[in-house]
Design a protein around this motif. Sequence first.
Motif, PDB file in Angstrom:
ATOM      1  N   LEU A 104      -3.646 -12.860   5.331  1.00 14.85           N
ATOM      2  CA  LEU A 104      -3.050 -12.579   4.029  1.00 14.85           C
ATOM      3  C   LEU A 104      -3.397 -13.688   3.039  1.00 14.85           C
ATOM      4  O   LEU A 104      -3.633 -13.410   1.853  1.00 14.85           O
ATOM      5  CB  LEU A 104      -1.532 -12.431   4.162  1.00 14.85           C
ATOM      6  N   VAL A 105      -3.454 -14.944   3.503  1.00  7.99           N
ATOM      7  CA  VAL A 105      -3.872 -16.025   2.611  1.00  7.99           C
ATOM      8  C   VAL A 105      -5.296 -15.777   2.136  1.00  7.99           C
ATOM      9  O   VAL A 105      -5.619 -15.978   0.959  1.00  7.99           O
ATOM     10  CB  VAL A 105      -3.768 -17.398   3.308  1.00  7.99           C
ATOM     11  N   GLU A 161      -9.417 -12.060  -2.663  1.00 12.35           N
ATOM     12  CA  GLU A 161      -9.401 -10.680  -3.151  1.00 12.35           C
ATOM     13  C   GLU A 161      -8.403 -10.453  -4.275  1.00 12.35           C
ATOM     14  O   GLU A 161      -8.364  -9.358  -4.850  1.00 12.35           O
ATOM     15  CB  GLU A 161      -9.108  -9.722  -1.995  1.00 12.35           C
ATOM     16  N   GLY A 162      -7.583 -11.461  -4.569  1.00 14.65           N
ATOM     17  CA  GLY A 162      -6.556 -11.257  -5.583  1.00 14.65           C
ATOM     18  C   GLY A 162      -5.529 -10.229  -5.165  1.00 14.65           C
ATOM     19  O   GLY A 162      -5.023  -9.450  -5.988  1.00 14.65           O
ATOM     20  N   GLN A 217       2.873 -10.519  -7.589  1.00 15.64           N
ATOM     21  CA  GLN A 217       1.582 -10.271  -8.216  1.00 15.64           C
ATOM     22  C   GLN A 217       0.524 -11.265  -7.722  1.00 15.64           C
ATOM     23  O   GLN A 217       0.855 -12.315  -7.157  1.00 15.64           O
ATOM     24  CB  GLN A 217       1.727 -10.351  -9.726  1.00 15.64           C
ATOM     25  N   PRO A 218      -0.760 -10.987  -7.967  1.00 19.54           N
ATOM     26  CA  PRO A 218      -1.832 -11.893  -7.513  1.00 19.54           C
ATOM     27  C   PRO A 218      -1.717 -13.276  -8.154  1.00 19.54           C
ATOM     28  O   PRO A 218      -1.272 -13.413  -9.291  1.00 19.54           O
ATOM     29  CB  PRO A 218      -3.112 -11.184  -7.957  1.00 19.54           C
ATOM     30  N   LEU A 246      -4.828 -17.848 -14.911  1.00 17.21           N
ATOM     31  CA  LEU A 246      -4.786 -17.883 -13.458  1.00 17.21           C
ATOM     32  C   LEU A 246      -6.078 -18.486 -12.922  1.00 17.21           C
ATOM     33  O   LEU A 246      -7.142 -18.330 -13.532  1.00 17.21           O
ATOM     34  CB  LEU A 246      -4.615 -16.475 -12.889  1.00 17.21           C
ATOM     35  N   PRO A 247      -6.021 -19.180 -11.781  1.00 18.97           N
ATOM     36  CA  PRO A 247      -7.259 -19.648 -11.167  1.00 18.97           C
ATOM     37  C   PRO A 247      -8.177 -18.465 -10.858  1.00 18.97           C
ATOM     38  O   PRO A 247      -7.713 -17.341 -10.619  1.00 18.97           O
ATOM     39  CB  PRO A 247      -6.783 -20.321  -9.878  1.00 18.97           C
ATOM     40  N   ALA A 248      -9.477 -18.718 -10.866  1.00 18.52           N
ATOM     41  CA  ALA A 248     -10.432 -17.675 -10.487  1.00 18.52           C
ATOM     42  C   ALA A 248     -10.331 -17.426  -8.992  1.00 18.52           C
ATOM     43  O   ALA A 248     -10.101 -18.355  -8.206  1.00 18.52           O
ATOM     44  CB  ALA A 248     -11.840 -18.107 -10.859  1.00 18.52           C
ATOM     45  N   ARG A 249     -10.516 -16.176  -8.596  1.00 19.19           N
ATOM     46  CA  ARG A 249     -10.490 -15.891  -7.160  1.00 19.19           C
ATOM     47  C   ARG A 249     -11.667 -16.593  -6.481  1.00 19.19           C
ATOM     48  O   ARG A 249     -12.740 -16.764  -7.066  1.00 19.19           O
ATOM     49  CB  ARG A 249     -10.508 -14.404  -6.886  1.00 19.19           C
TER      50      ARG A 249
END
Length: 303
Positions: free
Chosen positions: A143-144, A150-151, A299-300, A8-11
């Motif tokens: 929310l975006v 914040e994941g 999910q995040p 997954l990309p890093a937050r």
Amino acid sequence: MTGATPPLPARLTPGDRVVVLSPSSWPEERRHLDDLLAALASWGLRPELSAHVEDRRGYMAGTVADRLTDLHEALRDPGVRALVASRGGCGAIRLVHGLDGDLLRRDPKPLVGYSDITALHQVWRRAGVPVVHGAVHGAHQDLVRRQLLEGATTTVHRDPGALTAGLTTTGTAAGVLVGGNLEMLARTVGVVDVSWEGCLLLVEANRAAGLGTVDRALSQLRLSGALDGLTGVVVGSFEEFAGYADRGWTVLDTLHDLLDDLGVPVLGGIGTGHLDDPVPVPLGVPAVLDADAGRLDVQPLVR
């Protein structure tokens, strides 16, 4: 998808650079760009405009080559951590064969956008990189922020008053959430090679024409085999079809006729898509559809 799925990309963190670009049409008013930049800056990010973000070539934001240059420069730059589309419109599908998916796999970065941007989301899907089907505007723009910085997980509840709410069946289903704008999903069949087997499919549409648009798009997805093996269907906004009928049928009749016999749970009334305040929804990550409870849990998209 092809090859190993990247992490997954890093937050995102405060100070990260984010590029705003126009892969489809150009923003019609500068204030829309200014509002977008201000929102991203208020999150502590460092937004930048791509070189061709305001170019104009007919209804598109410049040539194919220039729009691809903007995308590739953002993907190659290790300091850029996310891409945000200035708007949808038309023209993104022209870019899909020229877009270097290896750049995405080497350094995964989410792309925020919807509508015509669905065509590019299929390239991200092929590379195994999550996206946000939504925009940085409206009542849900925070929310975006939480999704990217914040994941955050995303929960969307069925709106009983929405046009598609009555499509909801019973049961639960799980799988990676894929999809987006229905017309663009159909247009990419045979153009971008992806599989949705074992996935939850999200569809939404605006009414550019009559019910034939919905019928042709869903029929193409069915006949191509793209819907084979789905675990469930999430139906977003078709609100622009409210009050419209064609020889006695509404859009709900068309959707029932093409979805009911898939034999999977369906959750309608999800407020994402062409609305004043669309709910941004991550795609390319695991999700659970609970038709009985009327909710979608996603999910995040970042780690």
